[in-house]
Design a protein around this motif. Sequence first.
Motif, mmCIF file in Angstrom:
data_model
loop_
_atom_site.group_PDB
_atom_site.id
_atom_site.type_symbol
_atom_site.label_atom_id
_atom_site.label_comp_id
_atom_site.label_asym_id
_atom_site.label_seq_id
_atom_site.Cartn_x
_atom_site.Cartn_y
_atom_site.Cartn_z
ATOM 1 N N PHE A 197 -8.257 28.534 -3.835
ATOM 2 C CA PHE A 197 -9.127 28.537 -2.746
ATOM 3 C C PHE A 197 -8.802 26.968 -2.081
ATOM 4 C CE2 PHE A 197 -10.990 31.658 -5.368
ATOM 5 C CZ PHE A 197 -11.259 32.652 -4.457
ATOM 6 N N LEU A 198 -8.490 26.948 -0.761
ATOM 7 C CA LEU A 198 -8.148 25.666 -0.165
ATOM 8 C C LEU A 198 -9.238 25.361 1.096
ATOM 9 C CD1 LEU A 198 -4.418 26.457 -0.304
ATOM 10 C CD2 LEU A 198 -5.567 24.944 -1.595
ATOM 11 N N PRO A 199 -9.835 24.494 1.194
ATOM 12 C CA PRO A 199 -10.413 24.016 2.271
ATOM 13 C C PRO A 199 -9.796 24.220 3.633
ATOM 14 C CG PRO A 199 -9.908 22.019 1.266
ATOM 15 C CD PRO A 199 -9.471 23.235 0.306
ATOM 16 N N GLN A 200 -10.772 24.524 4.677
ATOM 17 C CA GLN A 200 -10.270 24.776 5.972
ATOM 18 C C GLN A 200 -11.284 24.136 6.925
ATOM 19 O OE1 GLN A 200 -7.336 25.203 7.153
ATOM 20 N NE2 GLN A 200 -6.523 26.033 5.217
ATOM 21 N N ALA A 201 -12.612 24.535 6.874
ATOM 22 C CA ALA A 201 -13.360 24.137 7.799
ATOM 23 C C ALA A 201 -14.926 24.446 7.540
ATOM 24 C CB ALA A 201 -13.284 24.762 9.388
ATOM 25 N N GLU A 202 -15.831 23.751 7.827
ATOM 26 C CA GLU A 202 -17.334 23.682 7.405
ATOM 27 C C GLU A 202 -18.084 23.398 8.678
ATOM 28 O OE1 GLU A 202 -18.647 21.909 3.709
ATOM 29 O OE2 GLU A 202 -16.493 22.245 3.024
ATOM 30 N N ALA A 203 -19.105 24.283 9.133
ATOM 31 C CA ALA A 203 -19.946 23.864 10.357
ATOM 32 C C ALA A 203 -21.168 24.823 9.943
ATOM 33 C CB ALA A 203 -19.221 24.390 11.415
ATOM 34 N N GLY A 204 -22.099 23.845 9.710
ATOM 35 C CA GLY A 204 -23.551 24.375 9.509
ATOM 36 C C GLY A 204 -23.556 25.497 8.212
ATOM 37 N N ASN A 205 -24.046 26.549 8.548
ATOM 38 C CA ASN A 205 -24.313 27.450 7.312
ATOM 39 C C ASN A 205 -22.986 28.358 7.103
ATOM 40 O OD1 ASN A 205 -24.584 29.164 9.325
ATOM 41 N ND2 ASN A 205 -26.831 29.656 8.936
ATOM 42 N N SER A 206 -21.772 28.038 7.806
ATOM 43 C CA SER A 206 -20.635 28.815 7.652
ATOM 44 C C SER A 206 -19.736 27.999 7.208
ATOM 45 C CB SER A 206 -20.520 29.523 9.170
ATOM 46 O OG SER A 206 -21.356 30.405 9.467
ATOM 47 N N SER A 207 -18.457 28.540 6.632
ATOM 48 C CA SER A 207 -17.361 27.853 6.108
ATOM 49 C C SER A 207 -16.284 28.917 5.864
ATOM 50 C CB SER A 207 -17.645 27.375 4.712
ATOM 51 O OG SER A 207 -18.805 26.459 4.473
ATOM 52 N N ALA A 208 -14.923 28.189 6.145
ATOM 53 C CA ALA A 208 -13.752 28.953 6.001
ATOM 54 C C ALA A 208 -12.985 28.171 5.064
ATOM 55 C CB ALA A 208 -13.374 29.078 7.668
ATOM 56 N N PHE A 209 -12.383 29.238 4.518
ATOM 57 C CA PHE A 209 -11.186 28.713 3.531
ATOM 58 C C PHE A 209 -10.049 29.596 3.449
ATOM 59 C CE2 PHE A 209 -14.407 31.208 1.177
ATOM 60 C CZ PHE A 209 -13.596 32.125 0.673
ATOM 61 N N SER A 210 -8.794 29.282 2.919
ATOM 62 C CA SER A 210 -7.704 29.795 2.830
ATOM 63 C C SER A 210 -7.282 30.009 1.285
ATOM 64 C CB SER A 210 -6.524 29.222 3.707
ATOM 65 O OG SER A 210 -6.289 27.692 3.129
ATOM 66 N N ILE A 211 -6.500 31.015 1.327
ATOM 67 C CA ILE A 211 -6.073 31.551 -0.126
ATOM 68 C C ILE A 211 -4.631 31.419 -0.252
ATOM 69 C CG2 ILE A 211 -6.140 33.510 -1.994
ATOM 70 C CD1 ILE A 211 -8.828 34.236 -0.569
ATOM 71 N N GLN A 212 -4.147 30.999 -1.678
ATOM 72 C CA GLN A 212 -2.658 31.438 -1.963
ATOM 73 C C GLN A 212 -2.914 31.929 -3.123
ATOM 74 O OE1 GLN A 212 -0.085 28.170 -1.075
ATOM 75 N NE2 GLN A 212 1.046 28.293 -3.125
ATOM 76 N N GLU A 213 -1.946 33.030 -3.380
ATOM 77 C CA GLU A 213 -1.867 33.692 -4.459
ATOM 78 C C GLU A 213 -0.395 33.436 -5.203
ATOM 79 O OE1 GLU A 213 -4.537 37.369 -4.938
ATOM 80 O OE2 GLU A 213 -3.690 37.338 -3.124
ATOM 81 N N LYS A 214 -0.072 33.356 -6.546
ATOM 82 C CA LYS A 214 1.114 33.576 -7.209
ATOM 83 C C LYS A 214 0.926 34.594 -8.362
ATOM 84 C CE LYS A 214 2.847 29.057 -5.988
ATOM 85 N NZ LYS A 214 3.484 27.792 -6.475
ATOM 86 N N PHE A 215 1.858 35.432 -8.434
ATOM 87 C CA PHE A 215 1.878 36.217 -9.430
ATOM 88 C C PHE A 215 3.174 36.903 -9.771
ATOM 89 C CE2 PHE A 215 1.118 38.651 -5.719
ATOM 90 C CZ PHE A 215 1.790 39.782 -5.487
ATOM 91 N N ARG A 216 3.453 37.429 -10.885
ATOM 92 C CA ARG A 216 4.664 38.246 -11.197
ATOM 93 C C ARG A 216 4.458 39.850 -10.894
ATOM 94 N NH1 ARG A 216 6.696 34.288 -15.002
ATOM 95 N NH2 ARG A 216 5.823 32.210 -14.070
ATOM 96 N N SER A 217 5.495 40.365 -10.560
ATOM 97 C CA SER A 217 5.401 41.612 -10.653
ATOM 98 C C SER A 217 6.242 42.559 -11.271
ATOM 99 C CB SER A 217 5.904 42.154 -8.835
ATOM 100 O OG SER A 217 7.331 41.747 -8.684
ATOM 101 N N ASN A 218 5.827 43.498 -11.894
ATOM 102 C CA ASN A 218 6.441 44.444 -12.850
ATOM 103 C C ASN A 218 6.587 43.971 -14.210
ATOM 104 O OD1 ASN A 218 7.408 46.266 -10.732
ATOM 105 N ND2 ASN A 218 9.370 44.630 -10.389
ATOM 106 N N SER A 219 6.523 42.892 -14.511
ATOM 107 C CA SER A 219 6.401 42.300 -15.897
ATOM 108 C C SER A 219 6.214 40.666 -15.777
ATOM 109 C CB SER A 219 7.599 42.516 -16.681
ATOM 110 O OG SER A 219 8.719 41.711 -16.262
ATOM 111 N N GLU A 220 5.803 40.133 -17.020
ATOM 112 C CA GLU A 220 5.704 38.783 -17.084
ATOM 113 C C GLU A 220 6.983 37.875 -16.859
ATOM 114 O OE1 GLU A 220 4.896 40.699 -19.515
ATOM 115 O OE2 GLU A 220 2.947 40.535 -19.984
#
Length: 340
Positions: A197-220
């Motif tokens: 989870f990466l910070p993007q913006a905060e304003a009052g009682n609202s916030s926005a963040f971005s997400i980056q995922e890393k994973f392997r498909s099919n097997s390790e």
Amino acid sequence: MDEKAGLDDTASGWSDVRRRTSDPAAAPLRMPSFYLALCLGLFTGTNSQLLEIFGLSTGDAGTVDRQPFHDLASQSAGLINYLQTIQKNPNNDLNKRLKEGTGGLPRVNFIEGLPVLPGVVGSLPGAGSCLPRGSPLVKDKSPSFFQNILRNIPGAQDYLASLLPSPKVNVKSLYGKFQWALDTPSVHNRFCSMTEFLPQAEAGNSSAFSIQEKFRSNSESGGEKVAFGYGIIHKERTYVYMQDDPCPYQIVTVGPINDETNQYEYVILSNWARFPIIGLVRDLRTFYAKYKDQLEDQLDKDGFNNEITGNSNIHYADWSKCRPATPINYIQNVLADLFG
């Protein structure tokens, strides 16, 4: 499978989850990585398979090929049991809430033909509601059969989502890296999966963040994929969008905050249908030693496990074979995808 197998220094070093996150207010303004991926998708069009080969997920990587009738059979019993459970709770009684006007369906207004629910973030696609079909680089259908049925009914998803546990989320304690410790096996086919989870913006009682995922498909040892997403916190609702589901997850459970890092030890993601479930943890050793039993009790209490499905919808990830990706691994996986 040995749940604690492989929780060695290699796995801990690969995850690198014990770092403090800098103040987002001091961070430079960045374009959310998910929006960058969407723009890329608009220009690539039919080249989605090429993006997958070179490691950029288009939403289908790491997911199970699901059949509609199988979904209906496997999800119906659990959903019925869950609805019966929440009706026993006087705080969630539908008739009571409708009569008192404290939880009834909101009145629907229309602006240029689009339904708008006053004060309800969940009425807006991408801000609490499901993304429209055909969104680039996002899987078209949700693994929740019932979310697909209700996704076009104004206000329905927002009302059902209001019945979920909604812990107040400290966005600063959410930032940083998590390892996937538990998941719904009939939905995802991921290995060595991590979410940041990466910070993007905060304003009052609202916030926005971005997400980056890393994973392997099919097997390790499969090709590593990179996926993107974003999230919105409005008041006490937290919506999380990932590429493998057009409908939002919500944070339904948060673990304690670590005194040293000021970060959550774990968080649980799900949706109003309680399907699927994703468990993210900071450190696997700590999770198994301190929090696993406590978390399972909480899932039972909140209706994510029930008498019909038991805990069969939960699979604990095995990190024993996970090793850091190398440039050689990357080249081998690209060549394998291109030439077999």
